[in-house]
Design a protein around this motif. Structure first.
Motif, PDB file in Angstrom:
ATOM      1  N   GLN A 197       0.756  -1.185   0.007  1.00 60.04           N
ATOM      2  CA  GLN A 197       0.106  -0.056   0.035  1.00 60.04           C
ATOM      3  C   GLN A 197       0.731   1.227  -0.128  1.00 60.04           C
ATOM      4  O   GLN A 197       0.533   2.226  -0.649  1.00 60.04           O
ATOM      5  CB  GLN A 197      -1.045  -0.125   1.158  1.00 60.04           C
ATOM      6  N   LYS A 198       1.954   1.089   0.371  1.00 62.37           N
ATOM      7  CA  LYS A 198       2.982   2.552   0.993  1.00 62.37           C
ATOM      8  C   LYS A 198       3.441   2.616  -0.741  1.00 62.37           C
ATOM      9  O   LYS A 198       3.565   3.812  -1.120  1.00 62.37           O
ATOM     10  CB  LYS A 198       3.960   2.206   1.884  1.00 62.37           C
ATOM     11  N   VAL A 199       3.907   1.509  -1.479  1.00 62.92           N
ATOM     12  CA  VAL A 199       4.258   1.704  -2.593  1.00 62.92           C
ATOM     13  C   VAL A 199       3.273   2.178  -3.654  1.00 62.92           C
ATOM     14  O   VAL A 199       3.522   3.189  -4.564  1.00 62.92           O
ATOM     15  CB  VAL A 199       4.728   0.380  -2.982  1.00 62.92           C
ATOM     16  N   LEU A 200       2.313   1.749  -3.388  1.00 60.83           N
ATOM     17  CA  LEU A 200       1.158   2.149  -4.312  1.00 60.83           C
ATOM     18  C   LEU A 200       0.743   3.629  -4.146  1.00 60.83           C
ATOM     19  O   LEU A 200       0.234   4.442  -5.135  1.00 60.83           O
ATOM     20  CB  LEU A 200       0.051   1.327  -4.397  1.00 60.83           C
ATOM     21  N   ALA A 201       0.966   4.258  -2.953  1.00 58.94           N
ATOM     22  CA  ALA A 201       0.525   5.403  -2.634  1.00 58.94           C
ATOM     23  C   ALA A 201       1.456   6.472  -3.198  1.00 58.94           C
ATOM     24  O   ALA A 201       1.083   7.661  -3.489  1.00 58.94           O
ATOM     25  CB  ALA A 201       0.697   5.664  -1.287  1.00 58.94           C
ATOM     26  N   SER A 206       3.343   1.180 -10.209  1.00 60.64           N
ATOM     27  CA  SER A 206       4.505   0.564  -9.844  1.00 60.64           C
ATOM     28  C   SER A 206       4.544  -0.824 -10.083  1.00 60.64           C
ATOM     29  O   SER A 206       3.728  -1.824  -9.749  1.00 60.64           O
ATOM     30  CB  SER A 206       4.786   0.776  -8.091  1.00 60.64           C
ATOM     31  N   GLU A 207       5.633  -1.139 -10.792  1.00 59.59           N
ATOM     32  CA  GLU A 207       6.018  -2.563 -10.979  1.00 59.59           C
ATOM     33  C   GLU A 207       6.423  -3.333  -9.725  1.00 59.59           C
ATOM     34  O   GLU A 207       6.206  -4.410  -9.826  1.00 59.59           O
ATOM     35  CB  GLU A 207       7.158  -2.568 -11.998  1.00 59.59           C
ATOM     36  N   ALA A 208       6.991  -2.650  -8.965  1.00 60.49           N
ATOM     37  CA  ALA A 208       7.391  -3.444  -7.617  1.00 60.49           C
ATOM     38  C   ALA A 208       6.323  -3.847  -6.949  1.00 60.49           C
ATOM     39  O   ALA A 208       6.141  -4.868  -6.459  1.00 60.49           O
ATOM     40  CB  ALA A 208       8.252  -2.417  -6.901  1.00 60.49           C
ATOM     41  N   ALA A 209       5.344  -3.019  -6.841  1.00 63.03           N
ATOM     42  CA  ALA A 209       4.011  -3.193  -6.342  1.00 63.03           C
ATOM     43  C   ALA A 209       3.191  -4.274  -6.865  1.00 63.03           C
ATOM     44  O   ALA A 209       2.651  -5.271  -5.997  1.00 63.03           O
ATOM     45  CB  ALA A 209       2.958  -2.024  -6.170  1.00 63.03           C
ATOM     46  N   ARG A 210       3.243  -4.516  -8.080  1.00 61.16           N
ATOM     47  CA  ARG A 210       2.621  -5.658  -8.900  1.00 61.16           C
ATOM     48  C   ARG A 210       3.260  -7.018  -8.362  1.00 61.16           C
ATOM     49  O   ARG A 210       2.728  -8.197  -8.027  1.00 61.16           O
ATOM     50  CB  ARG A 210       2.595  -5.319 -10.270  1.00 61.16           C
TER      51      ARG A 210
END
Length: 226
Positions: A197-201, A206-210
């Motif tokens: 959730q922090k990365v998506l915010a 974000s590829e990392a979030a996926r």
């Protein structure tokens, strides 16, 4: 994991719930305790078939269903309807561990108690004592939250409620069977979900979030009890 959910119920909801609960016929808490727990339990509870208790319990369940914190932490599969307790005049509940298995009311269904939840319905300054004391590997945690707040913790924790020496402490409590039985694995999934959730915010694409999301769901698939 010990997780505080602030304002599960808002001030107006708490006020209405408390007014209704205080008018109900409370019974000796011994009636719903096992043989060992009955030796350390002196509080009062409402019968499970009390209509007001059922209505307020449904309100709490509806609120939980909309709480992203609860859903992420508990990963609920089955949730028992809330019960309600009342402490006053020195009543308490000594050290105990909750039963492992419960029966869902009006259904031939067993529920494993993985997660315990307490919802505070009295303000901390309205009573003396009454702390929920939860033992962990790092020591005791003393919990006394604002009315409407909830605390979520592993059901296999040794815990107690200190004597209430003045005032009245009202609360709701219930158990959840999680998709993931292990509290350690639930903690890992909760932490991982928080990181996603922090990365998506900061980057909704974000590829990392996926990638992290894929790891999360693969772990959930591996650890799920269904």
């Amino acid at each position: 994991m010990l997780l505080r959910i602030p304002e599960l119920l808002n001030a107006e909801e708490v006020s209405v719930c408390r007014e209704l609960l205080l008018q109900q016929p409370w019974q000796d808490g011994h009636l719903t305790a096992g043989h060992i727990a009955a030796q350390v339990k002196t509080n009062h509870q409402l019968p499970r078939d009390n209509m007001i208790a059922q209505q307020i319990g449904q309100l709490i369940l509806d609120k939980l269903g909309r709480s992203s914190m609860f859903m992420a932490a508990a990963l609920p599969l089955k949730v028992l309807p809330p019960l309600f307790n009342r402490y006053e005049n020195g009543t308490a509940y000594g050290n105990h561990i909750d039963n492992a298995i419960f029966t869902m009311p009006n259904a031939d269904m067993k529920v494993r108690s993985d997660v315990s939840t307490t919802v505070f319905l009295s303000e901390p300054d309205e009573y003396e004592g009454g702390e929920l004391v939860i033992s962990t590997a790092y020591g005791e945690n003393r919990v006394k939250l604002a009315a409407g707040d909830a605390i979520v913790y592993p059901a296999n924790s040794l815990h107690r409620v200190e004597p209430v020496t003045q005032g009245v402490r009202l609360g709701a409590f219930f158990w959840t069977q999680s998709l993931v039985a292990s509290s350690e694995q639930r903690q890992i999934l909760y932490d991982l979900d928080g990181s996603i959730q922090k990365v998506l915010a900061t980057d909704a694409h974000s590829e990392a979030a996926r990638s992290l999301s894929g790891v999360y769901h693969n772990l959930l698939r591996m650890w799920s009890q269904t």
